[in-house]
Enzyme design. Structure first.
Site, PDB file in Angstrom:
ATOM      1  N   LYS A 107     136.205 -17.070  47.283  1.00 17.81           N
ATOM      2  CA  LYS A 107     135.256 -16.092  46.000  1.00 17.81           C
ATOM      3  C   LYS A 107     136.448 -15.040  46.451  1.00 17.81           C
ATOM      4  O   LYS A 107     137.146 -14.238  45.842  1.00 17.81           O
ATOM      5  CB  LYS A 107     134.626 -16.083  45.493  1.00 17.81           C
ATOM      6  CG  LYS A 107     133.998 -17.359  44.735  1.00 17.81           C
ATOM      7  CD  LYS A 107     134.508 -17.747  43.577  1.00 17.81           C
ATOM      8  CE  LYS A 107     133.871 -18.848  42.736  1.00 17.81           C
ATOM      9  NZ  LYS A 107     134.606 -19.971  42.386  1.00 17.81           N
ATOM     10  N   LYS A 190     139.459 -30.021  45.171  1.00 16.27           N
ATOM     11  CA  LYS A 190     139.199 -30.528  44.522  1.00 16.27           C
ATOM     12  C   LYS A 190     138.880 -30.301  43.058  1.00 16.27           C
ATOM     13  O   LYS A 190     139.262 -29.299  43.058  1.00 16.27           O
ATOM     14  CB  LYS A 190     137.107 -30.236  44.687  1.00 16.27           C
ATOM     15  CG  LYS A 190     136.444 -28.962  43.953  1.00 16.27           C
ATOM     16  CD  LYS A 190     135.159 -29.047  44.368  1.00 16.27           C
ATOM     17  CE  LYS A 190     134.414 -27.641  43.377  1.00 16.27           C
ATOM     18  NZ  LYS A 190     135.063 -27.273  41.932  1.00 16.27           N
ATOM     19  N   LYS A 193     136.752 -26.567  36.911  1.00 17.78           N
ATOM     20  CA  LYS A 193     137.004 -25.860  36.349  1.00 17.78           C
ATOM     21  C   LYS A 193     138.547 -24.565  35.505  1.00 17.78           C
ATOM     22  O   LYS A 193     138.870 -23.969  35.294  1.00 17.78           O
ATOM     23  CB  LYS A 193     136.109 -25.629  35.308  1.00 17.78           C
ATOM     24  CG  LYS A 193     134.830 -26.541  34.695  1.00 17.78           C
ATOM     25  CD  LYS A 193     133.434 -25.893  34.277  1.00 17.78           C
ATOM     26  CE  LYS A 193     132.397 -26.299  34.845  1.00 17.78           C
ATOM     27  NZ  LYS A 193     131.759 -25.342  35.883  1.00 17.78           N
TER      28      LYS A 193
HETATM   29  P1  ATP Z   1     134.166 -23.372  38.752  1.00 22.34           P
HETATM   30  O1  ATP Z   1     135.974 -23.705  38.863  1.00 22.34           O
HETATM   31  O2  ATP Z   1     134.419 -22.986  37.718  1.00 22.34           O
HETATM   32  O3  ATP Z   1     133.145 -22.937  39.784  1.00 22.34           O
HETATM   33  P2  ATP Z   1     133.312 -26.732  38.934  1.00 22.34           P
HETATM   34  O4  ATP Z   1     134.367 -26.834  38.303  1.00 22.34           O
HETATM   35  O5  ATP Z   1     133.370 -25.861  40.485  1.00 22.34           O
HETATM   36  O6  ATP Z   1     133.689 -24.587  38.028  1.00 22.34           O
HETATM   37  P3  ATP Z   1     130.609 -25.618  38.625  1.00 22.34           P
HETATM   38  O7  ATP Z   1     130.372 -25.194  37.191  1.00 22.34           O
HETATM   39  O8  ATP Z   1     131.120 -24.888  39.809  1.00 22.34           O
HETATM   40  O9  ATP Z   1     132.011 -26.579  38.204  1.00 22.34           O
HETATM   41  O10 ATP Z   1     129.841 -27.215  39.156  1.00 22.34           O
HETATM   42  C1  ATP Z   1     129.056 -28.071  38.201  1.00 22.34           C
HETATM   43  C2  ATP Z   1     128.674 -29.074  38.403  1.00 22.34           C
HETATM   44  O11 ATP Z   1     129.859 -29.920  38.888  1.00 22.34           O
HETATM   45  C3  ATP Z   1     128.427 -29.210  40.427  1.00 22.34           C
HETATM   46  O12 ATP Z   1     127.280 -29.705  40.395  1.00 22.34           O
HETATM   47  C4  ATP Z   1     129.441 -29.235  40.794  1.00 22.34           C
HETATM   48  O13 ATP Z   1     129.157 -29.779  42.592  1.00 22.34           O
HETATM   49  C5  ATP Z   1     129.867 -30.411  39.973  1.00 22.34           C
HETATM   50  N1  ATP Z   1     131.145 -30.615  40.517  1.00 22.34           N
HETATM   51  C6  ATP Z   1     132.436 -29.686  40.427  1.00 22.34           C
HETATM   52  N2  ATP Z   1     133.493 -29.896  40.899  1.00 22.34           N
HETATM   53  C7  ATP Z   1     133.363 -31.363  41.610  1.00 22.34           C
HETATM   54  C8  ATP Z   1     133.860 -32.519  42.431  1.00 22.34           C
HETATM   55  N3  ATP Z   1     135.564 -31.822  41.965  1.00 22.34           N
HETATM   56  N4  ATP Z   1     133.474 -33.382  42.639  1.00 22.34           N
HETATM   57  C9  ATP Z   1     132.379 -33.815  41.813  1.00 22.34           C
HETATM   58  N5  ATP Z   1     131.363 -32.797  41.858  1.00 22.34           N
HETATM   59  C10 ATP Z   1     131.797 -31.269  41.474  1.00 22.34           C
HETATM   60 MG    MG Z   2     132.464 -24.511  41.591  1.00 24.41          MG
END
Ligand code: ATP
Ligand code: MG
Length: 337
Positions: A107, A190, A193
């Site tokens: 970050k 990965k 969001k």
């Molecule tokens: P941000 O980019 O805002 O961090 P994010 O997509 O990483 O969003 P989070 O809100 O941080 O989502 O995570 C929510 C849940 O989704 C967590 O349990 C995280 O481990 C899971 N997760 C996020 N991205 C993945 C992915 N690509 N594969 C599997 N699990 C995921």
């Molecule tokens: Mg995340």
């Protein structure tokens, strides 16, 4: 216990890493699932869209099958006890350790102009979310594994420093399978969001968007390990390229096993047609995502319903939170009469 930040649209990674397991757990366990709005503030400076995003994440979870009557489904900021435990745990968290957390370093690279203390102490707040309910199983994706290790450390330190066994150690949970990591379509990380948006499949994506994103995904220039020279000699490639392995991984999520095996056989024989594989993948994804998208759209603007869900969820979560806070205060000697 688990949570998702309201930082954008939910995607396949959120589904297979987290929400699918929420739904599988809800009939067997006492569950606390939340929308982590305080966590979103560590990276989100403009909060104009926050309310819409919170409601959308709520609606998308429900559309995936989460039942607010079976679990405590709430918004993090509606459980202010979280902040008290966060403060307690901050006394057990060492700055040097937090600075070494890989997610913090990432970050810092991404937002060098906003390296706030909330970002640094993100794992402490996350530990507070979990320990507040004395949770032992935390359904999350692979990217969260290290944060769980930190939460276990704090549980252990609290118990050691203040005596007693208040906090059990929480573990990342995926029904005995290894933790999920859904790769982005460009193979560069990965699905996410807030990053890699063109290479992420969102549960809100329309049919055509899904098809377009998948047809653009990178593959391989050849057609499998047995690609041949002009003379017909077989040139064996050692390892499946990452981009192709990613497509297979995505295909396994939505296609029947026989379909996957058929493409694997073609790949091994060097006769795979990536266009066909992508079409099959795209249709599988369209069929998977469409009903979730339509259901979420119907729920997300029903503010009176979502308000009831949030109020009911917060009430359930606060019962458990207040009990833990009381025990923590007692263990720490914060009881003067
Ligand atoms: P941000 O980019 O805002 O961090 P994010 O997509 O990483 O969003 P989070 O809100 O941080 O989502 O995570 C929510 C849940 O989704 C967590 O349990 C995280 O481990 C899971 N997760 C996020 N991205 C993945 C992915 N690509 N594969 C599997 N699990 C995921
Ligand atoms: Mg995340």
């Amino acid at each position: 216990m688990s949570g998702i930040r309201p930082t954008g649209f939910l995607h396949l990674g959120n589904y297979f890493g987290a929400v699918r397991n929420y739904v599988r757990m809800q009939d067997q366990y006492t569950c606390y699932f939340m929308v982590a709005d305080w966590h979103a503030l560590t990276t989100m400076t403009d909060t104009k869209e926050l309310a819409t995003q919170v409601r959308r994440v709520m609606a998308e979870n429900i559309a995936c099958g989460l039942d607010p009557d079976k679990v405590a489904f709430f918004c993090q900021s509606h459980v202010p006890e979280t902040a008290e435990l966060y403060l307690f745990l901050n006394m057990l968290a060492y700055v040097g350790e937090l600075q070494k957390t890989p997610t913090f370093k990432d970050k810092v690279r991404l937002q060098p102009e906003n390296v706030n203390a909330g970002l640094l102490t993100y794992p402490v707040l996350q530990a507070a979310d979990i320990l507040l309910h004395r949770a032992t199983l935390v359904p999350v994706g692979k990217d969260q594994e290290q944060h769980l290790e930190i939460a276990r450390d704090y549980a252990h330190r609290f118990n050691t420093r203040y005596g007693g066994e208040l906090f059990p150690e929480p573990y990342a949970f995926n029904f005995g399978e290894s933790l999920a990591r859904v790769p982005s379509l460009d193979g560069a990380g990965k699905m996410s969001k807030s990053e890699n948006q063109m290479a992420t499949l969102y549960l809100s994506d329309g049919d055509e968007t899904i098809r377009k994103k998948i047809m653009k995904a990178k593959t391989d220039s050849g057609s499998g390990p047995a690609s041949r020279t002009a003379e017909g000699a077989v040139l064996v490639q050692e390892k499946m390229p990452d981009a192709v392995a990613n497509l297979f991984q995505l295909l396994r999520l939505v296609a029947p096993a026989e379909t996957v095996t058929a493409f694997e056989t073609d790949y091994a024989a060097g006769t795979i047609r990536y266009g066909d594989m992508k079409k099959t993948l795209a249709e599988g994804m369209v069929n998977f995502i469409r009903p979730i998208r339509e259901k979420a759209e119907a729920i997300q603007n029903d503010i009176p319903y979502l308000r009831r869900v949030m109020e009911q969820g917060a009430a359930k979560a606060r019962v458990s939170a207040q009990a833990t806070i009381k025990l923590a205060q007692e263990a720490m000697g914060l009881k003067y009469y």
